[in-house]
Motif scaffolding. Structure first.
Motif, PDB file in Angstrom:
ATOM      1  N   PRO A   1       0.824  -1.214   0.000  1.00 19.93           N
ATOM      2  CA  PRO A   1       0.000   0.000   0.000  1.00 19.93           C
ATOM      3  C   PRO A   1       0.850   1.251   0.000  1.00 19.93           C
ATOM      4  N   LYS A   2       0.311   2.325  -0.617  1.00 20.20           N
ATOM      5  CA  LYS A   2       1.011   3.601  -0.635  1.00 20.20           C
ATOM      6  C   LYS A   2       0.895   4.263   0.735  1.00 20.20           C
ATOM      7  N   PHE A   3       1.895   5.074   1.058  1.00 19.09           N
ATOM      8  CA  PHE A   3       1.953   5.749   2.348  1.00 19.09           C
ATOM      9  C   PHE A   3       0.701   6.587   2.588  1.00 19.09           C
ATOM     10  N   THR A   4       0.286   7.360   1.586  1.00 15.19           N
ATOM     11  CA  THR A   4      -0.879   8.240   1.747  1.00 15.19           C
ATOM     12  C   THR A   4      -2.147   7.439   2.014  1.00 15.19           C
ATOM     13  N   SER A   5      -2.286   6.293   1.331  1.00 20.93           N
ATOM     14  CA  SER A   5      -3.474   5.457   1.539  1.00 20.93           C
ATOM     15  C   SER A   5      -3.517   4.929   2.963  1.00 20.93           C
ATOM     16  N   LEU A   6      -2.360   4.520   3.468  1.00 20.18           N
ATOM     17  CA  LEU A   6      -2.300   3.988   4.826  1.00 20.18           C
ATOM     18  C   LEU A   6      -2.599   5.088   5.845  1.00 20.18           C
ATOM     19  N   LYS A   7      -2.067   6.273   5.592  1.00 17.90           N
ATOM     20  CA  LYS A   7      -2.338   7.405   6.486  1.00 17.90           C
ATOM     21  C   LYS A   7      -3.826   7.760   6.467  1.00 17.90           C
ATOM     22  N   LEU A   8      -4.424   7.750   5.287  1.00 21.64           N
ATOM     23  CA  LEU A   8      -5.854   8.023   5.165  1.00 21.64           C
ATOM     24  C   LEU A   8      -6.657   7.007   5.965  1.00 21.64           C
ATOM     25  N   PHE A   9      -6.308   5.746   5.840  1.00 23.75           N
ATOM     26  CA  PHE A   9      -7.005   4.690   6.572  1.00 23.75           C
ATOM     27  C   PHE A   9      -6.952   4.945   8.081  1.00 23.75           C
ATOM     28  N   VAL A  10      -5.762   5.244   8.611  1.00 23.05           N
ATOM     29  CA  VAL A  10      -5.604   5.483  10.048  1.00 23.05           C
ATOM     30  C   VAL A  10      -6.429   6.686  10.493  1.00 23.05           C
ATOM     31  N   GLU A  11      -6.372   7.752   9.711  1.00 21.89           N
ATOM     32  CA  GLU A  11      -7.109   8.968  10.076  1.00 21.89           C
ATOM     33  C   GLU A  11      -8.620   8.733  10.073  1.00 21.89           C
ATOM     34  N   VAL A  12      -9.106   7.993   9.083  1.00 28.16           N
ATOM     35  CA  VAL A  12     -10.542   7.709   9.008  1.00 28.16           C
ATOM     36  C   VAL A  12     -10.963   6.827  10.187  1.00 28.16           C
ATOM     37  N   MET A  13     -10.143   5.853  10.532  1.00 31.65           N
ATOM     38  CA  MET A  13     -10.456   4.978  11.655  1.00 31.65           C
ATOM     39  C   MET A  13     -10.529   5.769  12.953  1.00 31.65           C
ATOM     40  N   GLN A  14      -9.645   6.723  13.126  1.00 36.02           N
ATOM     41  CA  GLN A  14      -9.596   7.485  14.367  1.00 36.02           C
ATOM     42  C   GLN A  14     -10.647   8.586  14.415  1.00 36.02           C
ATOM     43  N   ALA A  15     -10.959   9.175  13.254  1.00 35.38           N
ATOM     44  CA  ALA A  15     -11.941  10.269  13.215  1.00 35.38           C
ATOM     45  C   ALA A  15     -13.370   9.760  13.088  1.00 35.38           C
ATOM     46  N   GLY A  16     -13.533   8.596  12.470  1.00 33.23           N
ATOM     47  CA  GLY A  16     -14.856   8.035  12.310  1.00 33.23           C
ATOM     48  C   GLY A  16     -15.642   8.598  11.140  1.00 33.23           C
ATOM     49  N   THR A  17     -15.037   9.485  10.362  1.00 30.64           N
ATOM     50  CA  THR A  17     -15.731  10.076   9.211  1.00 30.64           C
ATOM     51  C   THR A  17     -14.726  10.336   8.096  1.00 30.64           C
ATOM     52  N   ILE A  18     -15.147  10.119   6.873  1.00 33.40           N
ATOM     53  CA  ILE A  18     -14.242  10.309   5.749  1.00 33.40           C
ATOM     54  C   ILE A  18     -14.241  11.756   5.260  1.00 33.40           C
ATOM     55  N   ALA A  19     -15.339  12.459   5.399  1.00 29.76           N
ATOM     56  CA  ALA A  19     -15.434  13.823   4.853  1.00 29.76           C
ATOM     57  C   ALA A  19     -14.439  14.762   5.531  1.00 29.76           C
ATOM     58  N   LYS A  20     -14.397  14.727   6.845  1.00 33.29           N
ATOM     59  CA  LYS A  20     -13.512  15.617   7.587  1.00 33.29           C
ATOM     60  C   LYS A  20     -12.053  15.298   7.306  1.00 33.29           C
TER      61      LYS A  20
END
Length: 309
Positions: free
Chosen positions: A2-21
């Motif tokens: 996986p690309k670094f940005t994709s992995l970072k996005l995944f972690v952020e979405v998991m922690q924030a609970g929302t994809i829009a923000k």
């Protein structure tokens, strides 16, 4: 991979609970972020989210992946600092990476590092990673450390263990308890006592369970916690006895409680785990020796506490 940005996005979405923000913070459109997560799922061949009415519901696979993704990103975050050191001409031995589980990190490493700097007058930079004991094997596979201080053995083809000393299994009990005058407490005497212990599944708990199993007993566990210190504090507060390995702040005992050996051949060996394919040299070797001395000093102090009236 996986690309670094994709992995970072995944972690952020998991922690924030929302994809829009998260998409907004990462300067992505929601649709682009959603496509990126779908691509990550394809790369990993894992279903990470269920999509329900424009909401992303994490799957069990996502929950399992999250701590590993965070760890991978933290390693990547270290690269700029390491590259700065290389550009500055820093020798490899001037950065020593130590890995330890929390209790040994708290009780041994501060004084060991103080000893190292005092005796060598060195300006070595030290990076300490604190991990749960059950994660040590995974870190061993990554080889992202020079020295690991933990309970041994750790079975993995890329590392070797070096025992330092065994720690005894111990019982904390009130000073006025009927068993407090015993130097060694047989497990049979604990059969009906309420106990506060480390949670099931931990390596320490498995060792304690073997002691009870060998006596044909089932421990009366009244309280349990993921941290030894917490289980001890709860036990002291609730009137339960605690079983541990002696690696904890002795200030927890105070004047009302004593520490005694559990009568058993089971013990907790503490030592080093180091990469199998290279020797520990330079500053790392000096730090390793300082840690060894502090472990032995701590163990001698434990004996004094165990033998105190």
């Amino acid at each position: 991979m996986p690309k670094f940005t994709s992995l970072k996005l995944f972690v952020e979405v998991m922690q924030a609970g929302t994809i829009a923000k998260v998409a907004e913070q990462m300067h992505l459109t929601p649709s682009a972020a959603s496509r990126m997560l779908s691509a990550l799922e394809r790369d990993l061949e894992l279903k990470l989210f269920r999509r329900e009415r424009q909401r992303l519901i994490p799957t069990e696979a996502a929950e399992t992946l999250l701590p590993e993704a965070i760890r991978a990103l933290s390693v990547m975050d270290e690269l700029p600092r390491i590259s700065d050191a290389i550009r500055d001409g820093a020798a490899r031995e001037q950065l020593v990476r130590i890995l330890s589980f929390p209790r040994l990190a708290e009780q041994i490493l501060p004084t060991a590092i103080q000893r190292y700097y005092r005796e060598t007058r060195s300006e070595t930079r030290i990076n300490i990673s604190v991990e749960a004991r059950h994660n040590i094997k995974r870190w061993a596979a990554s080889r992202l450390f020079d020295i690991a201080l933990t309970t041994v053995p750790v079975v993995h083809p890329s590392v070797r263990g070096e025992p330092i000393v065994d720690f005894p299994l111990c019982v904390i009990l009130p000073r006025d308890h009927a068993l407090s005058d015993e130097r060694e407490i047989p497990v049979q005497a604990l059969a009906d006592e309420p106990l506060s212990m480390i949670e099931s599944g931990s390596i320490l708990r498995k060792r304690i369970a073997r002691v009870f199993d060998s006596a044909g007993l089932i421990p009366n566990v009244r309280h349990e916690s993921g941290k030894v210190d917490v289980s001890i504090r709860v036990g002291l507060a609730a009137g339960s006895l605690s079983i541990n390995d002696g690696i904890f702040p002795k200030t927890l005992l105070g004047q009302k409680f004593v520490l005694r050996r559990l009568k058993t051949k089971q013990s907790v060996p503490v030592g080093f785990v180091v990469p199998r394919d290279r020797e520990v040299e330079g500053a790392a070797a000096f730090i390793k020796d300082a840690i060894r001395q502090e472990v032995l000093t701590y163990r001698k102090h434990l004996d004094k506490v165990l033998d105190a009236d």
